[in-house]
Write an enzyme that holds these catalytic residues in place. Structure first.
Site, PDB file in Angstrom:
ATOM      1  N   GLU A 173       0.327  -4.672  21.661  1.00  0.00           N
ATOM      2  CA  GLU A 173       1.561  -5.460  21.616  1.00  0.00           C
ATOM      3  C   GLU A 173       1.250  -6.692  20.784  1.00  0.00           C
ATOM      4  O   GLU A 173       0.573  -7.599  21.263  1.00  0.00           O
ATOM      5  CB  GLU A 173       1.995  -5.885  23.029  1.00  0.00           C
ATOM      6  CG  GLU A 173       2.258  -4.723  23.979  1.00  0.00           C
ATOM      7  CD  GLU A 173       3.506  -3.940  23.629  1.00  0.00           C
ATOM      8  OE1 GLU A 173       4.375  -4.482  22.935  1.00  0.00           O
ATOM      9  OE2 GLU A 173       3.589  -2.769  24.049  1.00  0.00           O
ATOM     10  N   CYS A 214       6.819 -13.603  22.476  1.00  0.00           N
ATOM     11  CA  CYS A 214       6.668 -12.615  21.401  1.00  0.00           C
ATOM     12  C   CYS A 214       8.017 -12.032  21.019  1.00  0.00           C
ATOM     13  O   CYS A 214       8.192 -11.533  19.911  1.00  0.00           O
ATOM     14  CB  CYS A 214       5.727 -11.516  21.852  1.00  0.00           C
ATOM     15  SG  CYS A 214       6.217 -10.816  23.434  1.00  0.00           S
TER      16      CYS A 214
HETATM   17  P1  NAP Z   1      -4.905 -13.970  20.371  1.00  0.00           P
HETATM   18  O1  NAP Z   1      -5.558 -15.174  19.839  1.00  0.00           O
HETATM   19  O2  NAP Z   1      -4.893 -12.747  19.546  1.00  0.00           O
HETATM   20  O3  NAP Z   1      -5.618 -13.684  21.771  1.00  0.00           O
HETATM   21  C1  NAP Z   1      -5.193 -12.655  22.610  1.00  0.00           C
HETATM   22  C2  NAP Z   1      -6.332 -12.232  23.522  1.00  0.00           C
HETATM   23  O4  NAP Z   1      -7.380 -11.639  22.758  1.00  0.00           O
HETATM   24  C3  NAP Z   1      -6.967 -13.384  24.281  1.00  0.00           C
HETATM   25  O5  NAP Z   1      -7.271 -12.949  25.575  1.00  0.00           O
HETATM   26  C4  NAP Z   1      -8.239 -13.647  23.480  1.00  0.00           C
HETATM   27  O6  NAP Z   1      -9.241 -14.249  24.244  1.00  0.00           O
HETATM   28  C5  NAP Z   1      -8.619 -12.239  23.108  1.00  0.00           C
HETATM   29  N1  NAP Z   1      -9.520 -12.137  21.972  1.00  0.00           N
HETATM   30  C6  NAP Z   1      -9.711 -13.021  20.950  1.00  0.00           C
HETATM   31  N2  NAP Z   1     -10.635 -12.535  20.091  1.00  0.00           N
HETATM   32  C7  NAP Z   1     -11.024 -11.332  20.570  1.00  0.00           C
HETATM   33  C8  NAP Z   1     -11.973 -10.347  20.131  1.00  0.00           C
HETATM   34  N3  NAP Z   1     -12.670 -10.506  19.009  1.00  0.00           N
HETATM   35  N4  NAP Z   1     -12.129  -9.239  20.883  1.00  0.00           N
HETATM   36  C9  NAP Z   1     -11.429  -9.055  22.015  1.00  0.00           C
HETATM   37  N5  NAP Z   1     -10.529  -9.961  22.486  1.00  0.00           N
HETATM   38  C10 NAP Z   1     -10.326 -11.073  21.764  1.00  0.00           C
HETATM   39  O7  NAP Z   1      -3.392 -14.251  20.761  1.00  0.00           O
HETATM   40  P2  NAP Z   1      -2.784 -15.491  21.588  1.00  0.00           P
HETATM   41  O8  NAP Z   1      -2.898 -16.687  20.711  1.00  0.00           O
HETATM   42  O9  NAP Z   1      -3.347 -15.566  22.960  1.00  0.00           O
HETATM   43  O10 NAP Z   1      -1.278 -15.067  21.762  1.00  0.00           O
HETATM   44  C11 NAP Z   1      -0.272 -15.365  20.852  1.00  0.00           C
HETATM   45  C12 NAP Z   1       0.126 -14.147  20.067  1.00  0.00           C
HETATM   46  O11 NAP Z   1       0.382 -13.063  20.939  1.00  0.00           O
HETATM   47  C13 NAP Z   1       1.412 -14.337  19.297  1.00  0.00           C
HETATM   48  O12 NAP Z   1       1.227 -13.879  17.993  1.00  0.00           O
HETATM   49  C14 NAP Z   1       2.431 -13.466  20.017  1.00  0.00           C
HETATM   50  O13 NAP Z   1       3.445 -12.934  19.212  1.00  0.00           O
HETATM   51  C15 NAP Z   1       1.593 -12.391  20.579  1.00  0.00           C
HETATM   52  N6  NAP Z   1       2.227 -11.848  21.772  1.00  0.00           N
HETATM   53  C16 NAP Z   1       2.738 -10.585  21.729  1.00  0.00           C
HETATM   54  C17 NAP Z   1       3.338 -10.061  22.858  1.00  0.00           C
HETATM   55  C18 NAP Z   1       3.910  -8.669  22.864  1.00  0.00           C
HETATM   56  O14 NAP Z   1       4.181  -8.168  23.940  1.00  0.00           O
HETATM   57  N7  NAP Z   1       4.089  -8.024  21.735  1.00  0.00           N
HETATM   58  C19 NAP Z   1       3.435 -10.821  24.028  1.00  0.00           C
HETATM   59  C20 NAP Z   1       2.910 -12.092  24.030  1.00  0.00           C
HETATM   60  C21 NAP Z   1       2.289 -12.606  22.887  1.00  0.00           C
HETATM   61  P3  NAP Z   1      -9.476 -15.856  24.167  1.00  0.00           P
HETATM   62  O15 NAP Z   1      -8.224 -16.479  24.636  1.00  0.00           O
HETATM   63  O16 NAP Z   1     -10.614 -16.072  25.075  1.00  0.00           O
HETATM   64  O17 NAP Z   1      -9.784 -16.155  22.732  1.00  0.00           O
END
Ligand code: NAP
Length: 517
Positions: A260, A299
C-alpha cells in the site's frame, strides 16, 4: 545529554524484551518534548519468528473461524476499555485533534469489530471453499474443488506513521481471523500507540502465545528472517516499497507481498455540476475536509481537484473561503481544528514539496497566512492548508506525480469529460477517486471508466449528501489499495481480505472424497 524517557518493550517469542541499544526518541510534534524511546537492537528475530510460526500459527489454526472471531471480539472490548489512554498518546505523539485521533483509533476498533462479526458468519469451519466442484472429464465422478486453507507462515506488517492504530488492526484483524500469526513493525515516529495497543491485548491474554508480536525501532533484519510461507504487508512510501519488493529474502523465497504505497488521488466535478449546484458545494466541502483531516497525512487524501474550465475561479474561491476558517495549532486547545504534522522531517518534506509544486502552479490559498493557535511557530510542526492551482493541467506534470504528504491540493480545469478522465489517469493508478454530480447515468459510466485505475471510486450525488462515508475514509466493507503507483495491493473489502492469508489449492478427487471435506 542522556535520555531519560521510558524505553518501550518489544513483544517477541512470547516475551517482553528490550533492545540493547540506547533507542530512538519519539517526540511531541507541538511541544518538541521527548516522550518515549524505541529500540530493537539485538533481538533474536529468527527465533521470535520461529516461535510465532510454530506456536502462534499452530494454536490459531487449531481454532475455527468462529472461535477466532470471538478472540477478535474480546480484543475489541480491551481496546474500548483503554480508549482514553490511546487518545492521550495520539495527542502527544501524533499531534492530532480529537476528531483526527478518532479516525485512527475508533476506525481501528470499528474495523476489528467488523471482522469479528464477519468471522462469526464463517462458523466452525477450518477452511473455505472457493466455488463449486467442477467435473474434470466425461464422468462426473472425478472432480476438482478449489479450497482456501490458512497459510502456515507468519504475516509481517511494516506500517506507516500516519495510522498507528488503524494500520495495525486493519491488517491484523483479517490475518488473525484467517489463523495466521502476525508480527507488527510500526513506523518509528508513532510506534507508541501501536505498542500500547498490542501490550493491552497481550496482557489480557486473549490470543495464544506467538499470535501477536510487536517489534519497535529499526527494520534491520526483519526481512532477512522471512521464510517461503511467510507474507509481508507493507504500508508506506513508494521508495521503501521498492526496497521491500526487491529484498533477497522476498525474491528468493517468493514471499507473498502486499504493498500500500502513496497515491495522487483525485476529486472530479462532473460537467453538469455548475457553481451553485448541490454537487458543486459537496465537492468544495469534501476537498476542504480532505485537505485538513489529519493535516492531510492520509494516503487517501484528495491531492488533485478537477473541475470544468468555467467553474475554475468559483471553485478556487469557494475552497479558499473554507480553508480560511481552519484553526491550526495545539490540539489541546478546543478551538483548534487541525493539529500538527508528525515531526520536523515531515514539516520540512511538506515545505519542500510545496516549493516543488509551486514551480508549475500558483497559490490560490496560502496556509502560511494563518496564525498558529497556542503553539510556538519555531517549535511546533504545524502548517496551514494550501490550495494550489494551474490553468495548464496538461503541462503540470509535477501536480500529477507528486504526493505532498500534508494539507496541500492542486486545483485544475478540464475541457470536457474525456480530457478530465485523461488527467485523472495521469496519477498512474490511485487508491481513490471521488466523483461529484447529479446525473446517475453519467456518474455510473464515469465510475466504470475510472475503476481500472483505482481501488475505489467514491461517488457523491445529492441524494447521499448526508450518507456518504467520505472520500478518504477507508471502510472495512470496501476494498483498500490501488494499482500502479498506489502499490498494486488489496486490503479489506470484507471477507476478500482473508484471501491474502490463505493458499488457494485445487483438490482433485472422487466426489465421495470431496463430499468428505
Ligand atoms: P516510509 O518511510 O516508507 O516508512 C514506512 C515503514 O517502512 C516504516 O515502518 C519504516 O520504518 C519502514 N522502513 C523504512 N525503511 C525500511 C527498509 N529499508 N526496510 C523495511 N522497512 C523499512 O513511509 P512513512 O513516511 O512512514 O509513511 C508515509 C507514506 O506512506 C506516504 O507516502 C503515504 O502515502 C503512505 N501511506 C500509504 C497508505 C496506503 O494504505 N496506501 C497508508 C498510509 C500511508 P521506520 O519508521 O523505522 O523508518
Amino acid at each position: 545529554m542522556q535520555s531519560t524517557s521510558p524505553l518501550l518493550s518489544n513483544y517477541l517469542g512470547g516475551q517482553w524484551q528490550n533492545g540493547s541499544g540506547t533507542g530512538t526518541a519519539l517526540t511531541d510534534p507541538v511541544l518538541g518534548t521527548e516522550l518515549v524511546r524505541v529500540d530493537a537492537t539485538g533481538l533474536d528475530l529468527v527465533g521470535g519468528f520461529d516461535f510465532a510460526r510454530a506456536q502462534g500459527g499452530a494454536a490459531l489454526r487449531a481454532l475455527s473461524y468462529g472461535q477466532r472471531a470471538a478472540l477478535l471480539a474480546a480484543a475489541v472490548k480491551v481496546l474500548q476499555a483503554n480508549r482514553d489512554a490511546y487518545y492521550d498518546i495520539a495527542t502527544a505523539n501524533s499531534g492530532t485533534v480529537k476528531t483526527d485521533s478518532a479516525v485512527d483509533i475508533d476506525g481501528a476498533i470499528f474495523t476489528l469489530s467488523t471482522y469479528a462479526k464477519l468471522g462469526e458468519s464463517l462458523g466452525d469451519g477450518h477452511f473455505m471453499r472457493d466455488g463449486e466442484a467442477a467435473r474434470l472429464g466425461k464422468d462426473p465422478l472425478f472432480a476438482s474443488q478449489h479450497v482456501f486453507t490458512p497459510i502456515r507462515g507468519l504475516a509481517l506488517f511494516i506500517n506507516a506513521f500516519n495510522f498507528p492504530a488503524w494500520g495495525l488492526w486493519e491488517k491484523a484483524a483479517p490475518a488473525l481471523l484467517s489463523g495466521v500469526p502476525v508480527v507488527i513493525k510500526p513506523a518509528t515516529a508513532t510506534a507508541w500507540l501501536t505498542q500500547r495497543m498490542v501490550q493491552d491485548v497481550v496482557q489480557a491474554g486473549i490470543f495464544p502465545p506467538g499470535a501477536l508480536s510487536v517489534v519497535c525501532g529499526s527494520s534491520a533484519g526483519l526481512l532477512d528472517a522471512l521464510q517461503p510461507m511467510d507474507m509481508v504487508s507493507f504500508t508506506g512510501s513508494a521508495e521503501t516499497a521498492a526496497i521491500i519488493r526487491s529484498h533477497p529474502a522476498v525474491v528468493q523465497h517468493s514471499v507473498r507481498v502486499n504493498i500500500e504505497a502513496d497515491s495522487v488521488n483525485s476529486a472530479l466535478l462532473l460537467p453538469d455540476a455548475a457553481p451553485g449546484s448541490e454537487a458543486f458545494d459537496l465537492l468544495v466541502k469534501e476537498v476542504a475536509r480532505e485537505m485538513t483531516v489529519k493535516s492531510g497525512q492520509k494516503c487517501t487524501a484528495i491531492r488533485r481537484v478537477f473541475v470544468p474550465e468555467a467553474s475554475y475561479d468559483a471553485a478556487a474561491a469557494a475552497i479558499a473561503a473554507r480553508l480560511a476558517k481552519t484553526t491550526v495549532g495545539n490540539p489541546r486547545n478546543d478551538s483548534v481544528r487541525m493539529g500538527a504534522l508528525v515531526n520536523r522531517a515531515q514539516l520540512n518534506s511538506v515545505r519542500e514539496g510545496l516549493a516543488y509544486l509551486q514551480t508549475q502552479t500558483e497559490v490560490l490559498f496560502d496556509g502560511a497566512q494563518l496564525t498558529l493557535v497556542d503553539a510556538d511557530p519555531a517549535l511546533a510542526c504545524c502548517v496551514g492548508p494550501t490550495l494550489l492551482g494551474t490553468r495548464q493541467p496538461d503541462a503540470a506534470d509535477r501536480a500529477h506525480d507528486t504526493e505532498v504528504f500534508g494539507p496541500v491540493a492542486t486545483l485544475m480545469p478540464y475541457r470536457d469529460l474525456p480530457h478530465a478522465l485523461a488527467l485523472v489517469r495521469r496519477g498512474q493508478g490511485s487508491l481513490v477517486c471521488s466523483l461529484f454530480g447529479a446525473d446517475p447515468a453519467t456518474l455510473a459510466s464515469t465510475a466504470l471508466e475510472l475503476a481500472d485505475s483505482h481501488g475505489r471510486v467514491h461517488i457523491v450525488s445529492p441524494d447521499v449528501a448526508q450518507l456518504h462515508t467520505g472520500h478518504g475514509n477507508v471502510m472495512p466493507q470496501s476494498l483498500h489499495g490501488g494499482p500502479g503507483r498506489a502499490g498494486g495491493g488489496e486490503e479489506l473489502g470484507g471477507l476478500r481480505a482473508l484471501n491474502f492469508y490463505h493458499r488457494r489449492s485445487a483438490l482433485q478427487a472422487s466426489t465421495a472424497v470431496l463430499a468428505a471435506l
